[in-house]
Design a protein around this motif. Structure first.
Motif, PDB file in Angstrom:
ATOM      1  N   VAL A  47       0.873  -1.264  -0.115  1.00 14.60           N
ATOM      2  CA  VAL A  47      -0.088   0.072   0.097  1.00 14.60           C
ATOM      3  C   VAL A  47       0.748   1.181  -0.043  1.00 14.60           C
ATOM      4  O   VAL A  47       0.698   2.194  -0.885  1.00 14.60           O
ATOM      5  N   ALA A  48       2.039   1.334   0.995  1.00 12.96           N
ATOM      6  CA  ALA A  48       2.762   2.243   0.855  1.00 12.96           C
ATOM      7  C   ALA A  48       3.365   2.616  -0.584  1.00 12.96           C
ATOM      8  O   ALA A  48       3.787   3.937  -0.786  1.00 12.96           O
TER       9      ALA A  48
ATOM     10  N   GLU B   4       1.202   4.270  -2.531  1.00  6.34           N
ATOM     11  CA  GLU B   4       1.320   5.826  -2.441  1.00  6.34           C
ATOM     12  C   GLU B   4       2.359   6.624  -2.980  1.00  6.34           C
ATOM     13  O   GLU B   4       2.112   7.846  -3.365  1.00  6.34           O
TER      14      GLU B   4
ATOM     15  N   ALA C 174       1.970   6.594  -6.700  1.00  2.00           N
ATOM     16  CA  ALA C 174       0.632   7.736  -7.231  1.00  2.00           C
ATOM     17  C   ALA C 174       1.431   9.235  -7.068  1.00  2.00           C
ATOM     18  O   ALA C 174       0.598  10.061  -7.832  1.00  2.00           O
ATOM     19  N   ALA C 175       2.322   9.437  -6.205  1.00  2.00           N
ATOM     20  CA  ALA C 175       3.060  10.726  -6.039  1.00  2.00           C
ATOM     21  C   ALA C 175       4.138  10.860  -7.085  1.00  2.00           C
ATOM     22  O   ALA C 175       5.043  11.702  -6.683  1.00  2.00           O
TER      23      ALA C 175
ATOM     24  N   LEU D 172       5.983   9.922   3.030  1.00  2.00           N
ATOM     25  CA  LEU D 172       4.811   9.202   3.373  1.00  2.00           C
ATOM     26  C   LEU D 172       4.166   9.973   4.421  1.00  2.00           C
ATOM     27  O   LEU D 172       3.109   9.409   5.003  1.00  2.00           O
TER      28      LEU D 172
END
Ligand code: GLU
Length: 310
Positions: free
Chosen positions: A89-90, A93, A96-97, A222
Motif C-alpha cells: 500500500v505504501a 502511495e 501515485a505521487a 509518506l
C-alpha cells in the motif's frame, strides 16, 4: 501544571538470520535502558523480510538470549513477513505521487555506474541510470530482468539531529524500496513498522546513521511522524571491523560453553559503556539508576577476546 510528556516508545528490531552477538546485545541493552529511563516501553520487531536468510529457529534463539540478559519487551510486536500488504500500500502511495520508478540495473551495472564520479552524490550512490527511461526503453529493459523499485530522492540533502552524535547531514540517493524479487526493502519496512508500532525513539547501531537520512526522506514522503534518533557506538573486532559471528566466541551460547554466564556478559557490556566497574555485576535496576542519555559514549569498543571475561 506542566503537561505530561508523551510516552517514549522504543524498539529493538533484530533480523533472525543467526544468533545475536555481544554487539547486537549491547545495542538492545542500550535501547532498553533508554526507553525505561523515561518510564517508556520497548517493543520487539522481527525483521524477517528475507525469505531465505530469516528462520524461526534463529528468532527463538534470539528471543531466548535477549531474555537471558534480562531484557523484556512490551506492547504490540510486529513480524515483517506478515505485513507485505502494508508495504505494498505504501509503495502504491509513493507511486501515485510519482516518487518511485522501476530500475532494471544489475549489481554489476550499478557498481560500474556508481564508480564514475557524480557531482554531489556520495561514493557508491546509485546515479539514477533508470530514472528517466522512456516507456519504450523501460519495456525493452523489462525483457531482460524484473525491475526493482527506487525512490526519486534525486540527491536530496537531508538533515536530522541525533541525540548521541549531534547534527547530521547526508545526501540521499535513489535507494531501493522493493527488490527485484518483489520483496519490500528494509528501508521501507522499517519506517512503516516504526510508525505502526507507535515508536517515538529509535536506538540502533551507528553504522545506520546514513540509513537514517533515507528513512527521514521516506518518512517525509509518506507523511509519517518524526522520531528521536539515538545511534549508539559499535563493538568492533581487533581489525576494526564490525563484530561478526566469525570473530570467535561472541554469542551467549559460545560464551556459556566457556563458562561465562549471561550476567557476566551483561556486566562486561555495561562496563564498556561506563555503567559498571570492572568485576561488578549490576542488576538491571542498578543499571537503570545509573543510565543517563548524556553519558552514552560515541566511540566504538574493541572486543578482544572472551578470555578477558573469565
Ligand atoms: N534488522 C535490522 C538490523 O538488525 C534493524 C536495524 C534497525 O534497528 O533499524 O540491522
Amino acid at each position: 501544571m506542566t503537561p505530561a510528556l508523551p510516552q517514549v516508545i522504543g524498539r529493538y528490531a533484530p533480523s533472525p538470520t543467526g544468533d545475536l552477538h555481544v554487539g547486537n546485545l549491547r545495542t538492545a541493552l542500550l535501547a532498553w535502558l533508554s526507553a525505561h529511563s523515561t518510564d517508556g516501553e520497548l517493543r520487539l520487531r522481527i525483521d524477517d523480510l528475507d525469505p531465505i536468510a530469516a528462520t524461526r529457529g534463529s528468532e527463538e534463539r534470539q528471543r531466548a538470549d535477549l531474555a537471558r540478559i534480562g531484557l523484556t519487551f512490551d506492547g504490540l510486536e510486529i513480524r515483517q513477513s506478515e505485513r507485505l500488504e502494508r508495504y505494498r500500500v505504501a509503495i502504491g502511495e509513493l507511486a501515485a505521487a510519482d516518487l518511485v520508478y522501476p530500475c532494471f540495473c544489475s549489481r554489476r551495472e550499478i557498481r560500474e555506474a556508481a564508480s564514475a564520479p557524480h557531482a554531489h552524490l556520495p561514493d557508491g550512490a546509485y546515479p539514477g541510470t533508470c530514472r528517466d527511461l522512456s516507456t519504450l526503453e523501460a519495456q525493452q529493459r523489462a525483457e531482460g530482468r524484473p525491475a526493482a523499485l527506487r525512490v526519486r530522492a534525486e540527491g536530496a540533502t537531508i538533515s536530522f539531529s541525533d541525540r548521541n552524535f549531534g547534527a547530521q547531514r547526508f545526501v540521499v540517493d535513489d535507494f531501493v524500496v522493493q527488490r527485484n524479487d518483489g520483496v519490500p526493502a528494509y528501508n521501507l519496512a522499517t519506517v512503516l513498522d516504526d510508525d505502526d508500532q507507535g515508536v517515538t525513539e529509535v536506538v540502533r547501531g551507528a553504522d545506520l546513521l546514513a540509513g537514517t537520512a533515507r528513512h527521514t526522506w521516506l518518512r517525509r514522503a509518506l507523511r509519517l511522524s518524526d522520531v528521536t534518533h539515538a545511534h549508539v557506538p559499535l563493538v568492533r573486532n581487533r581489525e576494526g571491523d564490525r563484530l561478526a559471528k566469525r570473530d570467535g566466541a561472541v554469542t551467549l551460547t559460545d560464551l556459556s560453553d566457556l563458562n561465562i554466564s549471561p550476567t557476566r556478559v551483561r556486566a562486561s557490556m555495561a562496563e564498556s559503556i561506563g555503567l559498571a566497574a570492572p568485576g561488578e555485576n549490576p542488576s538491571m535496576s542498578e543499571l537503570l539508576d545509573r543510565y543517563r542519555h548524556e553519558d552514552v559514549p560515541t566511540s566504538d569498543t574493541m572486543w578482544d577476546s572472551a578470555e578477558e571475561l573469565r
